[in-house]
Design a protein around this motif. Structure first.
Motif, PDB file in Angstrom:
ATOM      1  N   LYS A  12       0.809  -1.267   0.000  1.00 17.02           N
ATOM      2  CA  LYS A  12      -0.101   0.085   0.110  1.00 17.02           C
ATOM      3  C   LYS A  12       1.015   1.232  -0.119  1.00 17.02           C
ATOM      4  O   LYS A  12       1.711   1.228   0.807  1.00 17.02           O
ATOM      5  CB  LYS A  12      -0.823   0.131   1.202  1.00 17.02           C
ATOM      6  CG  LYS A  12      -1.461   1.188   1.439  1.00 17.02           C
ATOM      7  CD  LYS A  12      -2.805   1.290   0.376  1.00 17.02           C
ATOM      8  CE  LYS A  12      -3.685   2.481   0.584  1.00 17.02           C
ATOM      9  NZ  LYS A  12      -4.642   2.718  -0.584  1.00 17.02           N
ATOM     10  N   ARG A  42      -3.584  -8.545   2.024  1.00 22.33           N
ATOM     11  CA  ARG A  42      -4.216  -7.048   2.141  1.00 22.33           C
ATOM     12  C   ARG A  42      -5.357  -7.194   3.330  1.00 22.33           C
ATOM     13  O   ARG A  42      -6.279  -8.133   3.510  1.00 22.33           O
ATOM     14  CB  ARG A  42      -5.012  -7.139   0.908  1.00 22.33           C
ATOM     15  CG  ARG A  42      -5.878  -5.607   0.808  1.00 22.33           C
ATOM     16  CD  ARG A  42      -6.638  -5.615  -0.464  1.00 22.33           C
ATOM     17  NE  ARG A  42      -7.219  -4.270  -0.361  1.00 22.33           N
ATOM     18  CZ  ARG A  42      -8.208  -3.659   0.163  1.00 22.33           C
ATOM     19  NH1 ARG A  42      -8.902  -4.915   0.780  1.00 22.33           N
ATOM     20  NH2 ARG A  42      -8.898  -2.627  -0.007  1.00 22.33           N
ATOM     21  N   GLU A  58     -10.049   0.883  -0.429  1.00 25.99           N
ATOM     22  CA  GLU A  58      -9.641   0.482  -1.995  1.00 25.99           C
ATOM     23  C   GLU A  58      -8.983   1.595  -2.426  1.00 25.99           C
ATOM     24  O   GLU A  58      -9.011   2.791  -2.001  1.00 25.99           O
ATOM     25  CB  GLU A  58     -10.996   0.269  -2.738  1.00 25.99           C
ATOM     26  CG  GLU A  58     -11.741  -0.851  -2.317  1.00 25.99           C
ATOM     27  CD  GLU A  58     -11.244  -2.219  -2.615  1.00 25.99           C
ATOM     28  OE1 GLU A  58     -10.306  -2.225  -3.561  1.00 25.99           O
ATOM     29  OE2 GLU A  58     -11.142  -3.103  -2.037  1.00 25.99           O
ATOM     30  N   GLU A  59      -8.168   1.528  -3.574  1.00 21.63           N
ATOM     31  CA  GLU A  59      -7.274   2.374  -4.046  1.00 21.63           C
ATOM     32  C   GLU A  59      -7.889   3.891  -4.422  1.00 21.63           C
ATOM     33  O   GLU A  59      -7.595   4.875  -4.070  1.00 21.63           O
ATOM     34  CB  GLU A  59      -6.600   1.836  -5.266  1.00 21.63           C
ATOM     35  CG  GLU A  59      -5.638   0.861  -4.905  1.00 21.63           C
ATOM     36  CD  GLU A  59      -4.495   1.360  -3.981  1.00 21.63           C
ATOM     37  OE1 GLU A  59      -3.907   2.338  -4.019  1.00 21.63           O
ATOM     38  OE2 GLU A  59      -4.276   0.350  -2.891  1.00 21.63           O
TER      39      GLU A  59
END
Length: 89
Positions: A11, A79, A85-86
């Protein structure tokens, strides 16, 4: 013992301001820091595997603006379910 071969998810977290058009409020900075702390403290525990430091000095009219940001690359074995979420981050 932490081993980079165990990292399956990375991340990228930005803490600080990188865009002079969108200056960040203190609340946004605190949210960024809270997410970083959560990544390093909660299960599954992430580890810092990379770090980028950015520094920009801009002249806007008569004023100088300093933009600083630290970009952390946090490695996880998997994860985390609680990680946004991105497109949300």
């Amino acid at each position: 013992m932490f081993d980079l071969t165990d990292v399956r998810y990375v991340k990228r977290l930005v803490v600080g301001s990188t865009d002079p058009e969108k200056m960040m409020s203190e609340a946004v900075l605190q949210r960024q820091q809270a997410l970083l702390n959560r990544c390093l403290a909660e299960t599954p525990r992430g580890r810092i595997i990379g770090l980028e430091k950015t520094f920009s000095l801009l002249n806007i009219g008569e004023h100088q603006v300093v933009l600083q940001a630290m970009i952390y690359h946090i490695g996880f074995e998997r994860r985390p379910y609680w990680l946004p979420e991105e497109d949300e981050a």
